[in-house]
Write an enzyme that holds these catalytic residues in place. Structure first.
Site, mmCIF file in Angstrom:
data_model
loop_
_atom_site.group_PDB
_atom_site.id
_atom_site.type_symbol
_atom_site.label_atom_id
_atom_site.label_comp_id
_atom_site.label_asym_id
_atom_site.label_seq_id
_atom_site.Cartn_x
_atom_site.Cartn_y
_atom_site.Cartn_z
ATOM 1 N N GLU A 1 -11.562 10.475 -5.042
ATOM 2 C CA GLU A 1 -12.075 10.327 -3.667
ATOM 3 C C GLU A 1 -12.435 11.705 -3.092
ATOM 4 O OE1 GLU A 1 -9.238 7.728 -1.515
ATOM 5 O OE2 GLU A 1 -10.763 6.187 -1.805
ATOM 6 N N ALA B 1 4.223 2.939 7.377
ATOM 7 C CA ALA B 1 5.398 2.068 7.362
ATOM 8 C C ALA B 1 6.146 2.158 8.691
ATOM 9 C CB ALA B 1 6.319 2.475 6.207
HETATM 10 P P1 NAD Z 1 -1.980 9.769 -9.409
HETATM 11 O O1 NAD Z 1 -0.655 10.008 -10.021
HETATM 12 O O2 NAD Z 1 -2.454 8.391 -9.262
HETATM 13 O O3 NAD Z 1 -3.106 10.590 -10.228
HETATM 14 C C1 NAD Z 1 -2.900 11.918 -10.644
HETATM 15 C C2 NAD Z 1 -3.841 12.262 -11.802
HETATM 16 O O4 NAD Z 1 -3.605 13.624 -12.167
HETATM 17 C C3 NAD Z 1 -3.597 11.413 -13.054
HETATM 18 O O5 NAD Z 1 -4.829 10.945 -13.548
HETATM 19 C C4 NAD Z 1 -2.927 12.397 -14.018
HETATM 20 O O6 NAD Z 1 -3.221 12.131 -15.378
HETATM 21 C C5 NAD Z 1 -3.528 13.728 -13.568
HETATM 22 N N1 NAD Z 1 -2.681 14.880 -13.940
HETATM 23 C C6 NAD Z 1 -1.324 14.979 -13.835
HETATM 24 N N2 NAD Z 1 -0.912 16.183 -14.283
HETATM 25 C C7 NAD Z 1 -2.014 16.864 -14.689
HETATM 26 C C8 NAD Z 1 -2.247 18.148 -15.230
HETATM 27 N N3 NAD Z 1 -1.261 19.018 -15.481
HETATM 28 N N4 NAD Z 1 -3.516 18.505 -15.518
HETATM 29 C C9 NAD Z 1 -4.544 17.685 -15.276
HETATM 30 N N5 NAD Z 1 -4.383 16.453 -14.763
HETATM 31 C C10 NAD Z 1 -3.143 16.034 -14.463
HETATM 32 O O7 NAD Z 1 -1.906 10.531 -7.994
HETATM 33 P P2 NAD Z 1 -2.866 10.404 -6.711
HETATM 34 O O8 NAD Z 1 -4.273 10.287 -7.096
HETATM 35 O O9 NAD Z 1 -2.459 11.509 -5.802
HETATM 36 O O10 NAD Z 1 -2.406 9.049 -6.043
HETATM 37 C C11 NAD Z 1 -1.062 8.889 -5.552
HETATM 38 C C12 NAD Z 1 -0.855 7.432 -5.122
HETATM 39 O O11 NAD Z 1 -1.654 7.126 -3.984
HETATM 40 C C13 NAD Z 1 -1.238 6.464 -6.219
HETATM 41 O O12 NAD Z 1 -0.304 5.419 -6.223
HETATM 42 C C14 NAD Z 1 -2.591 5.972 -5.778
HETATM 43 O O13 NAD Z 1 -2.879 4.674 -6.247
HETATM 44 C C15 NAD Z 1 -2.493 6.027 -4.269
HETATM 45 N N6 NAD Z 1 -3.830 6.232 -3.674
HETATM 46 C C16 NAD Z 1 -4.597 5.126 -3.412
HETATM 47 C C17 NAD Z 1 -5.864 5.285 -2.885
HETATM 48 C C18 NAD Z 1 -6.714 4.047 -2.581
HETATM 49 O O14 NAD Z 1 -6.194 2.929 -2.646
HETATM 50 N N7 NAD Z 1 -7.982 4.201 -2.284
HETATM 51 C C19 NAD Z 1 -6.367 6.569 -2.619
HETATM 52 C C20 NAD Z 1 -5.561 7.682 -2.909
HETATM 53 C C21 NAD Z 1 -4.292 7.510 -3.444
#
Ligand code: NAD
Length: 402
Positions: free
Chosen positions: A164, A12
């Site tokens: 990923e 950003a």
């Molecule tokens: P997220 O919040 O999307 O996913 C976290 C996962 O961890 C969830 O499935 C959740 O159920 C799980 N979780 C939470 N607490 C838990 C626990 N105590 N025990 C086990 N599992 C648990 O977070 P993220 O993957 O870090 O992504 C963050 C943001 O970044 C999101 O908005 C995502 O869409 C974005 N992102 C996008 C891309 C892409 O477009 N390729 C790649 C990486 C991240």
């Protein structure tokens, strides 16, 4: 002359800088970042797995600074006093007419005991690099001890980041195996997820595509297993839904925490009305109580009218916000109104390894090589939109650039 301060040289911040530097308005810009480089946050998992060197996902901030218009200050932001229009850095104080805050994210532990002490984070280049170095160390220790726990890697959370990262670890497993003196299939990759269905934003078909590969690569995906605690060398998860006491310890020498993120801690420390470091901004992305403070990317929450939830924080929306905020400031200086911020996602694609990916582009579902190609194109686009042609040629993802 108006002073515009930009906090954070992420997607950003650098996008806003790019638009502001091109304008002929009577402005001076100060860009602040704790590092002297920008990094592609969307590629951290590759650095953690050692499938990309860290220099491939970084470029020097000075490369994108126009010194006639902008001064770069390498320092750490501690607090913003939006009433006084002041920013406190570790080593100095800045004043502004307009402030653009793009300070990014931090790992969210949800208060689960032992996470900070016993799990590795992957929130920036340094921590991603530490993950890689840590795994290399564990592989060497396996060679000495033959203790299988050194070969076990647990990823906590199967969101976009977790999936990923798992894909990148699969790709990196040959190198890890060489260090440990074992076969790649001996490297044990686990992913522990609280909910039953992974990646709920995608259709069943895409979910199945992802699961098919995880299974083929022998990734142990444990769903419906909320992690309750992390101990030294063990993830403790709840094994059955209705029994809080049914806890299982999964022992591993490498535990990486990817269960979600919150916006920079500076937002809470500065007294903004926030939830998990994100501020529900006005339609022009400013703070509800301060018209001159723009909050962008991971520190910003904008409602998506189609889902009635805030848009997920992605590089794509951060870039769009950066352009919008810069143009809104330039319009304000000309006394012209701007249309409210709007966002139409081009889609989202998750990579699993270098050649597999899946996601949605527009309304079309994509998988396999075409999806991987699109993912690389998206990455090059963000490089172009923050760094320009030079950075794409130096760091772009397609080999034909070289
Ligand atoms: P997220 O919040 O999307 O996913 C976290 C996962 O961890 C969830 O499935 C959740 O159920 C799980 N979780 C939470 N607490 C838990 C626990 N105590 N025990 C086990 N599992 C648990 O977070 P993220 O993957 O870090 O992504 C963050 C943001 O970044 C999101 O908005 C995502 O869409 C974005 N992102 C996008 C891309 C892409 O477009 N390729 C790649 C990486 C991240």
């Amino acid at each position: 002359m108006k002073e515009i301060v930009i906090l954070g040289a992420g997607y950003a911040g650098l996008r806003a800088l790019h638009v502001l530097q091109k304008s002929s308005a009577d402005i001076h810009i100060t860009l602040v970042d704790r590092n002297d480089y920008h990094y592609e946050a969307t590629s951290l998992h590759e650095v953690a797995a050692g499938t990309q060197p860290d220099e491939k996902i970084c470029y020097k901030i000075k490369d994108v600074i126009n010194s006639n218009k902008t001064v770069f200050v390498q320092d750490t932001v501690e607090k913003i006093d939006a009433d006084k229009k002041e920013v406190y850095l570790e080593n100095q104080k800045l004043n502004y007419d307009y402030l653009i805050v793009g300070l990014g994210f931090q790992s969210e532990s949800f208060g689960i005991p032992g996470v900070k002490e016993n799990a590795l984070e992957m929130v920036d280049v340094k921590t991603a690099d530490q993950v890689h170095k840590h795994i290399v160390e564990q592989m060497k220790k396996y060679k000495e001890t033959k203790d299988e726990e050194y070969l076990r890697i647990v990823v906590c959370g199967a969101g976009f980041t977790g999936i990923e990262l798992v894909g990148a670890f699969v790709e990196g497993s040959k190198k890890f195996a060489d260090i440990a003196g074992v076969k790649p299939e001996d490297i044990q990759i686990y992913c522990v997820e609280a909910v039953d269905k992974i990646l709920p934003m995608f259709s069943d078909k895409l979910g199945q595509y992802c699961l098919k590969y995880l299974k083929k690569w022998d990734v142990k995906l444990l769903t419906g297993k909320p992690i309750k605690k992390v101990e030294p060398g063990a993830v403790i998860y709840q094994n059955s839904k209705d029994n809080e006491n049914d806890l299982v310890a999964l022992k591993a020498k490498t535990i990486v925490w990817t269960t979600g993120v919150s916006g920079s801690k500076v937002i809470g420390d500065s007294g903004f009305e926030e939830r998990r470091g994100r501020v529900m901004v006005k339609p022009n992305l400013t703070d509800p109580n301060h018209d001159d403070v723009y909050l962008l990317g991971d520190v910003s929450a904008v409602m998506d009218p189609s889902s009635n939830r805030p848009y997920p924080t992605t590089a794509q929306i951060a870039l769009t916000m950066g352009s919008y905020a810069a143009k809104d400031i330039l319009n304000q200086l000309k006394g012209q109104p701007s249309d409210p911020f709007s966002f139409k996602s081009l889609g989202s694609v998750a990579s699993i390894g270098n050649t597999h990916a899946f996601g949605v582009v527009g309304k079309t579902e994509v998988t396999a090589y075409p999806a991987s190609f699109i993912k690389k194109a998206i990455m090059d686009r963000s490089l172009f939109e923050t760094g320009g042609v030079k950075e794409v040629l130096a760091k772009g993802r397609f080999d034909f650039y070289h």
